[in-house]
Design an enzyme around this catalytic site. Sequence first.
Site, short mmCIF file in Angstrom:
data_model
loop_
_atom_site.label_atom_id
_atom_site.label_comp_id
_atom_site.label_asym_id
_atom_site.label_seq_id
_atom_site.Cartn_x
_atom_site.Cartn_y
_atom_site.Cartn_z
N HIS A 260 0.77 -1.25 0.00
CA HIS A 260 0.00 0.00 0.00
C HIS A 260 0.81 1.31 0.00
O HIS A 260 0.72 2.10 -0.94
CB HIS A 260 -0.91 0.04 1.23
CG HIS A 260 -1.73 -1.18 1.45
ND1 HIS A 260 -2.83 -1.48 0.70
CD2 HIS A 260 -1.62 -2.18 2.37
CE1 HIS A 260 -3.39 -2.60 1.14
NE2 HIS A 260 -2.67 -3.05 2.15
C1 BDR Z 1 -2.59 0.89 5.73
O1 BDR Z 1 -2.65 0.28 7.02
C2 BDR Z 1 -1.35 -0.02 7.47
O2 BDR Z 1 -1.29 -1.25 8.08
C3 BDR Z 1 -0.47 0.03 6.26
O3 BDR Z 1 0.84 0.42 6.60
C4 BDR Z 1 -1.12 1.05 5.37
O4 BDR Z 1 -0.70 2.36 5.68
C5 BDR Z 1 -3.35 0.02 4.75
O5 BDR Z 1 -4.70 0.05 5.08
#
Ligand code: BDR
Length: 332
Positions: A260
């Site tokens: 992500h």
């Molecule tokens: C987001 O949640 C976190 O666990 C990840 O780093 C990312 O920023 C994804 O939903």
Amino acid sequence: MKRVPVIIDCDPGHDDMMALVIGCCSPELDVRLVTTVAGNKPLELVTKNALNVLNYIGANEVPLAMGCDRPICRPKDHANSKLAEFRRHTGSIENGAHGATGLDGFQFPENNPKEPTDIRAVEAMAEVLRESDEKVTIIPLGPLTNVALLIRCYPNLVDKIDKISMMGGTSQFVFTRQYMEFNTFVDPEATKIVFESGIPIIMYGYDVTYSVLFDESVIRKIEEHKNQTSHMVAELLKTFMYRHNGAFPWLGLTDTCPIHDACAVAGVVDPSLITQSELLHVDVEIGGNYLNGATVVDYAKTTGLPANVQVVYRMDNQRFFDLMERCAANGK
Ligand code: BDR
Ligand code: CA
């Protein structure tokens, strides 16, 4: 080469780690500050992880400032206690996608010499903005708490923010009926402040991040570079694929995995990586019973409300993976 000045606000996290590597090891960016925020894990843990990553990749010159240890007005652990409940019902593995430390899967050296600054994140961000001759891009990769407070505390500096390239939210990709996307879920009120700030926003939500899935072949290419940054990246990507897919079993991912936060940095390094996006009106639920923190995207353009967010839907996956590899190879 003219480098883009940026501030990275994060809560590492495996994908935050990849984002820091891309940010600090790409010649296109000038990372002036890294700030941390409670999200994936408590502030002390995510700060330790960020300091470890910066030290290990050879980015000790980048200052790190600690930010908020909880959302603006929700209880400190509201997100993670709700998620613990949710894990029991879904057969998800213990400790979520990032593990107990928030960055499981790599043993960093003890005695990291890197320390946070004396001043806190909001103040440090303000200082960077004030001292910069050019506008600065802010890249939030966790809950938007620090960025919202910056906007509220220093309205006079908002004009110095070029844009906000954020990982968070979702448009049409439905994650669960429980919480949708984690970062906006943790601090819905901060998200609202940011969306209503008038600052240009580019949103990398689940629509795009679940379309950029790395696999074993990407890890193998990174591993071929023999520097310590590539080794660390490869090890952490392996752990993240295992943990992420075990944490969200209903997604049915086995040999592929999203990364992500790295998307929101990559798009600043090279905006031509974005292959599909749309400028839309986006709001966030703050007073609901079930979906607080869910982004409400007017993708059908039925409300007539003004567009405030560039919603990214697709990126050039291959060129994105090449960038991951190139940046890992550039590190220490
Ligand atoms: C987001 O949640 C976190 O666990 C990840 O780093 C990312 O920023 C994804 O939903
Ligand atoms: Ca994150």
